[in-house]
Design a protein around this motif. Structure first.
Motif, PDB file in Angstrom:
ATOM      1  N   LEU A  24       0.849  -1.071   0.045  1.00  0.00           N
ATOM      2  CA  LEU A  24       0.043  -0.133  -0.062  1.00  0.00           C
ATOM      3  C   LEU A  24       1.031   1.218   0.047  1.00  0.00           C
ATOM      4  N   ARG A  25       0.460   2.182  -0.741  1.00  0.00           N
ATOM      5  CA  ARG A  25       1.318   3.212  -0.787  1.00  0.00           C
ATOM      6  C   ARG A  25       0.672   4.730  -0.299  1.00  0.00           C
ATOM      7  N   CYS A  26       1.259   5.566   0.185  1.00  0.00           N
ATOM      8  CA  CYS A  26       0.812   6.899   0.612  1.00  0.00           C
ATOM      9  C   CYS A  26       1.811   7.827   0.484  1.00  0.00           C
ATOM     10  N   SER A  27       1.182   8.772  -0.159  1.00  0.00           N
ATOM     11  CA  SER A  27       2.147  10.326  -0.487  1.00  0.00           C
ATOM     12  C   SER A  27       1.554  11.441   0.484  1.00  0.00           C
ATOM     13  N   VAL A  70       4.535  10.617   8.491  1.00  0.00           N
ATOM     14  CA  VAL A  70       3.560   9.679   7.979  1.00  0.00           C
ATOM     15  C   VAL A  70       3.120   8.661   9.071  1.00  0.00           C
ATOM     16  N   TYR A  71       1.687   8.492   9.128  1.00  0.00           N
ATOM     17  CA  TYR A  71       1.153   7.418  10.000  1.00  0.00           C
ATOM     18  C   TYR A  71       0.309   6.371   9.293  1.00  0.00           C
ATOM     19  N   TRP A  72       0.500   5.091   9.703  1.00  0.00           N
ATOM     20  CA  TRP A  72      -0.384   4.238   9.183  1.00  0.00           C
ATOM     21  C   TRP A  72      -1.389   3.534  10.242  1.00  0.00           C
ATOM     22  N   TYR A  73      -2.515   3.432   9.858  1.00  0.00           N
ATOM     23  CA  TYR A  73      -3.632   2.883  10.731  1.00  0.00           C
ATOM     24  C   TYR A  73      -4.486   1.761  10.120  1.00  0.00           C
ATOM     25  N   GLN A  74      -4.835   0.911  11.020  1.00  0.00           N
ATOM     26  CA  GLN A  74      -5.928  -0.148  10.198  1.00  0.00           C
ATOM     27  C   GLN A  74      -7.286  -0.062  11.186  1.00  0.00           C
ATOM     28  N   GLN A  75      -8.401  -0.094  10.232  1.00  0.00           N
ATOM     29  CA  GLN A  75      -9.681  -0.150  10.703  1.00  0.00           C
ATOM     30  C   GLN A  75     -10.271  -1.507  10.328  1.00  0.00           C
ATOM     31  N   SER A  76     -10.728  -2.248  11.214  1.00  0.00           N
ATOM     32  CA  SER A  76     -11.233  -3.520  11.067  1.00  0.00           C
ATOM     33  C   SER A  76     -12.531  -3.758  11.881  1.00  0.00           C
ATOM     34  N   LEU A  77     -13.651  -4.497  11.419  1.00  0.00           N
ATOM     35  CA  LEU A  77     -14.700  -4.908  12.190  1.00  0.00           C
ATOM     36  C   LEU A  77     -14.247  -5.602  13.691  1.00  0.00           C
ATOM     37  N   LEU A  86      -0.781   1.511  13.729  1.00  0.00           N
ATOM     38  CA  LEU A  86       0.221   0.558  13.282  1.00  0.00           C
ATOM     39  C   LEU A  86       1.808   1.195  13.441  1.00  0.00           C
ATOM     40  N   ILE A  87       2.180   2.432  12.817  1.00  0.00           N
ATOM     41  CA  ILE A  87       3.526   2.832  12.814  1.00  0.00           C
ATOM     42  C   ILE A  87       3.591   4.214  12.254  1.00  0.00           C
ATOM     43  N   GLN A  88       4.471   4.855  12.789  1.00  0.00           N
ATOM     44  CA  GLN A  88       4.530   6.213  12.299  1.00  0.00           C
ATOM     45  C   GLN A  88       6.296   6.537  11.824  1.00  0.00           C
ATOM     46  N   TYR A  89       6.524   7.264  10.814  1.00  0.00           N
ATOM     47  CA  TYR A  89       7.625   7.612  10.425  1.00  0.00           C
ATOM     48  C   TYR A  89       7.910   9.069  10.241  1.00  0.00           C
ATOM     49  N   TYR A  90       9.171   9.480  10.577  1.00  0.00           N
ATOM     50  CA  TYR A  90       9.598  10.962  10.447  1.00  0.00           C
ATOM     51  C   TYR A  90      10.599  11.015   9.868  1.00  0.00           C
ATOM     52  N   ASN A  91      10.461  11.750   8.451  1.00  0.00           N
ATOM     53  CA  ASN A  91      11.536  12.166   7.978  1.00  0.00           C
ATOM     54  C   ASN A  91      12.602  10.939   7.637  1.00  0.00           C
ATOM     55  N   GLY A  92      11.685   9.778   7.216  1.00  0.00           N
ATOM     56  CA  GLY A  92      12.689   8.708   6.875  1.00  0.00           C
ATOM     57  C   GLY A  92      12.906   7.666   7.817  1.00  0.00           C
ATOM     58  N   GLU A  93      12.568   8.075   9.037  1.00  0.00           N
ATOM     59  CA  GLU A  93      13.108   7.412  10.299  1.00  0.00           C
ATOM     60  C   GLU A  93      11.735   6.693  11.079  1.00  0.00           C
ATOM     61  N   GLU A  94      11.619   5.671  11.555  1.00  0.00           N
ATOM     62  CA  GLU A  94      10.512   5.187  12.108  1.00  0.00           C
ATOM     63  C   GLU A  94      10.745   5.871  13.659  1.00  0.00           C
ATOM     64  N   ARG A  95       9.556   6.438  13.893  1.00  0.00           N
ATOM     65  CA  ARG A  95       9.392   7.309  15.272  1.00  0.00           C
ATOM     66  C   ARG A  95       8.650   6.511  16.339  1.00  0.00           C
ATOM     67  N   ALA A  96       7.321   5.801  16.012  1.00  0.00           N
ATOM     68  CA  ALA A  96       6.589   5.189  17.087  1.00  0.00           C
ATOM     69  C   ALA A  96       6.056   4.065  16.162  1.00  0.00           C
ATOM     70  N   ASP A 153      11.646  10.856  -0.654  1.00  0.00           N
ATOM     71  CA  ASP A 153      10.839  11.779  -1.068  1.00  0.00           C
ATOM     72  C   ASP A 153       9.528  11.870  -0.116  1.00  0.00           C
ATOM     73  N   LEU A 154       9.563  11.104   0.875  1.00  0.00           N
ATOM     74  CA  LEU A 154       8.528  11.272   2.105  1.00  0.00           C
ATOM     75  C   LEU A 154       7.519  10.415   1.850  1.00  0.00           C
ATOM     76  N   HIS A 155       7.264   9.798   0.447  1.00  0.00           N
ATOM     77  CA  HIS A 155       6.355   8.785   0.525  1.00  0.00           C
ATOM     78  C   HIS A 155       6.538   7.675   1.196  1.00  0.00           C
ATOM     79  N   SER A 156       5.452   6.738   1.470  1.00  0.00           N
ATOM     80  CA  SER A 156       5.674   5.634   2.418  1.00  0.00           C
ATOM     81  C   SER A 156       4.936   4.482   1.935  1.00  0.00           C
ATOM     82  N   GLU A 157       5.548   3.346   2.084  1.00  0.00           N
ATOM     83  CA  GLU A 157       4.781   2.194   1.738  1.00  0.00           C
ATOM     84  C   GLU A 157       4.672   1.289   3.032  1.00  0.00           C
ATOM     85  N   LEU A 158       3.476   0.660   2.975  1.00  0.00           N
ATOM     86  CA  LEU A 158       2.981  -0.498   3.936  1.00  0.00           C
ATOM     87  C   LEU A 158       3.113  -1.832   3.226  1.00  0.00           C
TER      88      LEU A 158
END
Lengths: 114, 115
Positions: B21-24, B32-39, B46-56, B71-76
């Motif tokens: 999955l790609r995020c710009s 950039v932060y990633w979240y999951q929503q399921s029933l 899920l996870i956060q990146y800041y300027n290329g490095e994992e932050r949380a 280029d700051l885009h992120s992939e999960l």
């Protein structure tokens, strides 16, 4: 471990009336608290966050939240509800300001009746 | 339009497969932060990146991984997919991380269906 409770699955309020969506939390240390909203068939939107400072936090769309440390609560409020406020609201808490142990509540569905 | 784009919008795949999955993020946003929503599980960070490095790091499974590119885009990346991975995956961006006072902006999400 952090936890968040939203004690009401559903809140109904008449348009023009004040609304409150409740949130209580449990965290070791200072809490970092958030509110998010999800409108029907749409994505998430950020409303507001509490870090430190004033106990009343102002956010988007006229919403505000009141931080109460003694009651470990962070209730979302709006003085006058609109039908367009009908949505799913999520409270969240983090154990520090870097997103450690970030946890969402189960959500509260708000229905504003015309 | 939040300015955060996610591709693809929908994804249907089979158990055991791998997807990306790609995020710009918005222009100028470093986080950039990633979240999951399921029933079943509700909303999860899920996870956060800041300027290329994992932050949380949140409740991200070992089968999942992410990165943020120069280029700051992120992939999960989700691998060895299971039925329970079916969910809506959101990304968000902001100038700073969770410690900042500014707004997070969310993308429209990628709906993943694992059959």
């Amino acid at each position: 471990a952090q936890s968040v409770a939203q004690p009401e699955d559903q809140v109904n309020v008449a348009e023009g009336n004040p609304l409150t969506v409740k949130c209580t939390y449990s965290v070791s240390g200072n809490p970092y608290l958030f509110w998010y909203v999800q409108y029907p068939n749409r994505g998430l939107q950020f409303l507001l966050k509490y870090i430190t400072g004033d106990n009343l936090v102002k956010g988007s769309y006229g919403f505000e939240a009141e931080f109460n440390k003694s009651q470990t609560s962070f209730h979302l409020k709006k003085p006058s509800a609109l039908v367009s406020d009908s949505a799913l609201y999520f409270c969240a808490v983090s154990g520090n300001n870097y997103g450690q142990n970030f946890v969402f509540g189960p959500g509260t569905r708000l229905s504003v009746l015309p | 339009d939040s300015g955060v784009t996610q591709t693809p919008k929908h994804l249907i795949t089979a158990t055991g497969q791998r997807v990306t999955l790609r995020c710009s993020p918005r222009s100028g946003d470093l986080s950039v932060y990633w979240y999951q929503q399921s029933l079943d599980q509700g909303l999860q960070f899920l996870i956060q990146y800041y300027n290329g490095e994992e932050r949380a790091k949140g409740n991200i499974l070992e089968r999942f991984s992410a990165q943020q590119f120069p280029d700051l885009h992120s992939e999960l990346n989700l691998s060895s997919l299971e039925l329970g991975d079916s969910a809506l995956y959101f990304c968000a961006s902001s100038v700073q991380g969770y410690e900042g006072r500014e707004t997070q902006y969310f993308g429209p999400g990628t709906r993943l269906l694992v059959l």
